[in-house]
Write an enzyme that holds these catalytic residues in place. Structure first.
Site, PDB file in Angstrom:
ATOM      1  CG  HIS A 188      -1.781   1.234   1.293  1.00 15.97           C
ATOM      2  ND1 HIS A 188      -2.974   1.312   0.618  1.00 15.97           N
ATOM      3  CD2 HIS A 188      -1.618   2.438   1.892  1.00 15.97           C
ATOM      4  CE1 HIS A 188      -3.525   2.484   0.816  1.00 15.97           C
ATOM      5  NE2 HIS A 188      -2.721   3.195   1.582  1.00 15.97           N
ATOM      6  CG  ASP A 240     -12.219   2.913   5.312  1.00 11.44           C
ATOM      7  OD1 ASP A 240     -11.758   3.883   5.935  1.00 11.44           O
ATOM      8  OD2 ASP A 240     -11.980   2.703   4.115  1.00 11.44           O
ATOM      9  NE  ARG A 262     -10.759  10.181   9.048  1.00 13.80           N
ATOM     10  CZ  ARG A 262      -9.830   9.487   8.377  1.00 13.80           C
ATOM     11  NH1 ARG A 262     -10.138   8.322   7.833  1.00 13.80           N
ATOM     12  NH2 ARG A 262      -8.607   9.921   8.267  1.00 13.80           N
ATOM     13  CE  LYS A 305      -8.944   2.284   2.214  1.00 11.74           C
ATOM     14  NZ  LYS A 305      -9.588   3.362   2.893  1.00 11.74           N
TER      15      LYS A 305
HETATM   16  N1  URA Z   1      -6.256   6.956   2.704  1.00 10.30           N
HETATM   17  C1  URA Z   1      -7.229   6.219   3.292  1.00 10.30           C
HETATM   18  O1  URA Z   1      -7.633   5.190   2.763  1.00 10.30           O
HETATM   19  N2  URA Z   1      -7.731   6.644   4.460  1.00 10.30           N
HETATM   20  C2  URA Z   1      -7.312   7.769   5.080  1.00 10.30           C
HETATM   21  O2  URA Z   1      -7.803   8.084   6.151  1.00 10.30           O
HETATM   22  C3  URA Z   1      -6.299   8.541   4.459  1.00 10.30           C
HETATM   23  C4  URA Z   1      -5.767   8.103   3.267  1.00 10.30           C
END
Ligand code: URA
Length: 437
Positions: free
Chosen positions: A82, A161, A168, A187
């Site tokens: 990632h 999420d 957010r 995730k």
């Molecule tokens: N990428 C994500 O998937 N979540 C975050 O909170 C910030 C960057």
């Protein structure tokens, strides 16, 4: 348990119990807890932070609001990479097939671009026909048959999420290391990989602009993943300047294909090999990093990783002819040189300014709902340290029209410094961490 009490306790700096965090996440995913309460909770976390135990509990709870894929018992070890996002970052397109060619199974859940940072899914979609919205059974089948598959977060993977990240985004609660950790990790863990390698980008073109911030996020990711029984490493890499010579979508696919053919910019090849080596060593495919790196380089040079990439493209509905001949990828109506204004050495490439110029060309999104143009961007960007003469091309601009190209030219030149002296070399990999200490 009253949600209001949990918000108040977090506001006042108390540590919540894992079962309290679980109740919050479950209640939010099911709709019992409204957005306004979750926004207040997220803001309390922004100011008060979370302990390691709370962050792990939140990650685990968010992951369990949906389907959790399980590849246990498969013949190949599973691993994923990632990146926290940057400018010109096409590494996933190389790493997934390279790791698969080395014997790993790579179930990769990728994201879309937002703001100046590009997204792997958008890049893949510039390959005609490529489908990133596969259902989970097809995803599993392709991982099994090809060795890797790359899709977006589905409705069923970590749904808390999806909902919380969108909330957010509009409530000023993105910049919080525990919330970012839980979001990324929930995730990735739901995707089923047992080994995770994080590329935490650091600099002007990244989410984390200082080494201290990047280190904080890297440590939090490792601590949380280890608490949830995964093998992890994190590499902090420079994103003060863009990665490689292409920024955009189709132009980045073309560059990734060059690397898969054994060529391409040295830094893209080096970082692809080193991150894949960490995945492979942690998974037990190689005994050491020093053994892994030359073996992976050979898989690129012999075209074996490219063959896996082509099989994945075909399995996901993409036109393989566009990989055999990248001139078949989307082409912008105007492609023109950006001439150097004077002679000297390329002393700086400002990733933030170049990212903004490419966003304005139409390669990225300002809002999550914007659409992008796969054909536009920058290619053949001269790396830092190149000696240039006046008028020599610093890059190629791919634009929808001459007006866009003219505007981009000014913006890009504002992000390039040409100086009389050759600049000192700077490392691409700033730090490697495999424990949270
Ligand atoms: N990428 C994500 O998937 N979540 C975050 O909170 C910030 C960057």
């Amino acid at each position: 348990m009253l949600t209001k009490w949990l918000i108040e306790r977090k506001r006042d700096g108390a540590e919540l119990l894992p079962e309290e965090i679980q109740a919050l996440m479950r209640g939010y995913a099911s709709g019992e807890i409204p957005d306004y309460q979750m926004a207040a909770f997220a803001m309390a976390v922004v100011f008060r932070g979370m302990t390691a135990r709370e962050t792990a509990a939140m990650t685990d709870a968010m992951m369990r609001t949906g389907e959790v894929l399980d590849f246990d018992g498969w013949p190949r070890p599973t691993a994923d990479k990632h990146s926290t996002g940057g400018i010109g970052d096409k590494l996933s397109l190389v790493i997934a097939p390279l790791a698969a060619a080395a014997g790993l199974a790579v179930p990769m859940i990728s994201g879309r671009g937002l703001g100046i940072t590009g997204g792997t899914l958008d890049k893949l979609e510039s390959i005609p026909g490529f489908n990133v919205r596969l259902a989970i059974p097809a995803f599993r089948r392709i991982v099994r048959d090809v060795g890797c598959c790359m899709i977006g977060q589905t409705e069923t993977l970590a749904p808390a999420d999806r909902k919380l990240y969108a909330l957010r985004d509009v409530t000023g609660t993105v910049p919080s290391i525990p919330l970012i950790t839980a979001s990324i990790m929930s995730k990735k863990l739901a995707g089923g990989a047992r080994t995770l390698v994080f590329d935490v980008k650091c600099g002007r073109g990244a989410f984390m602009t200082t080494l201290d911030q990047a280190r904080g996020l890297a440590r939090s990711l490792i601590r949380t993943g280890q608490a949830l029984n995964r093998r992890l490493a994190a590499v902090i890499t420079d994103m003060d300047r863009p990665l490689g010579a292409a920024i955009g979508n189709a132009v980045e696919v073309a560059e990734a294909v060059e690397v898969l053919r054994g060529g391409g910019p040295a830094e893209v090849r080096q970082l692809s090999i080193e991150l894949t080596a960490r995945m492979a060593v942690l998974s037990g495919v190689f005994v050491s990093f020093d053994e892994a790196c030359p073996a992976l380089a050979a898989l690129l040079d012999k075209g074996e990783a490219l063959e896996v990439f082509k099989r994945m493209v075909a399995a996901q509905g993409g036109d393989v002819r566009a990989i055999d001949n990248t001139a078949r990828l989307p082409v912008a109506p105007v492609i023109r040189d950006l001439p150097a204004p004077h002679a000297g050495f390329v002393a700086d490439l400002d990733a933030d300014k170049l990212g903004r110029a490419v966003l304005a060309l139409g390669a990225g999104r300002r809002l999550a709902t914007d659409s992008i143009d796969p054909s536009v961007g920058l290619s053949r960007l001269c790396p830092v340290g190149t000696a240039v003469e006046a008028g020599m091309p610093l890059a190629h601009i791919h634009a929808r029209g001459v007006t866009d190209a003219g505007r981009a030219e000014k913006q890009i030149l504002a992000g390039i410094v040409i100086a009389p002296e050759r600049p000192a070399e700077r490392p691409l990999i700033l730090e490697t961490l495999d424990s949270p200490a």
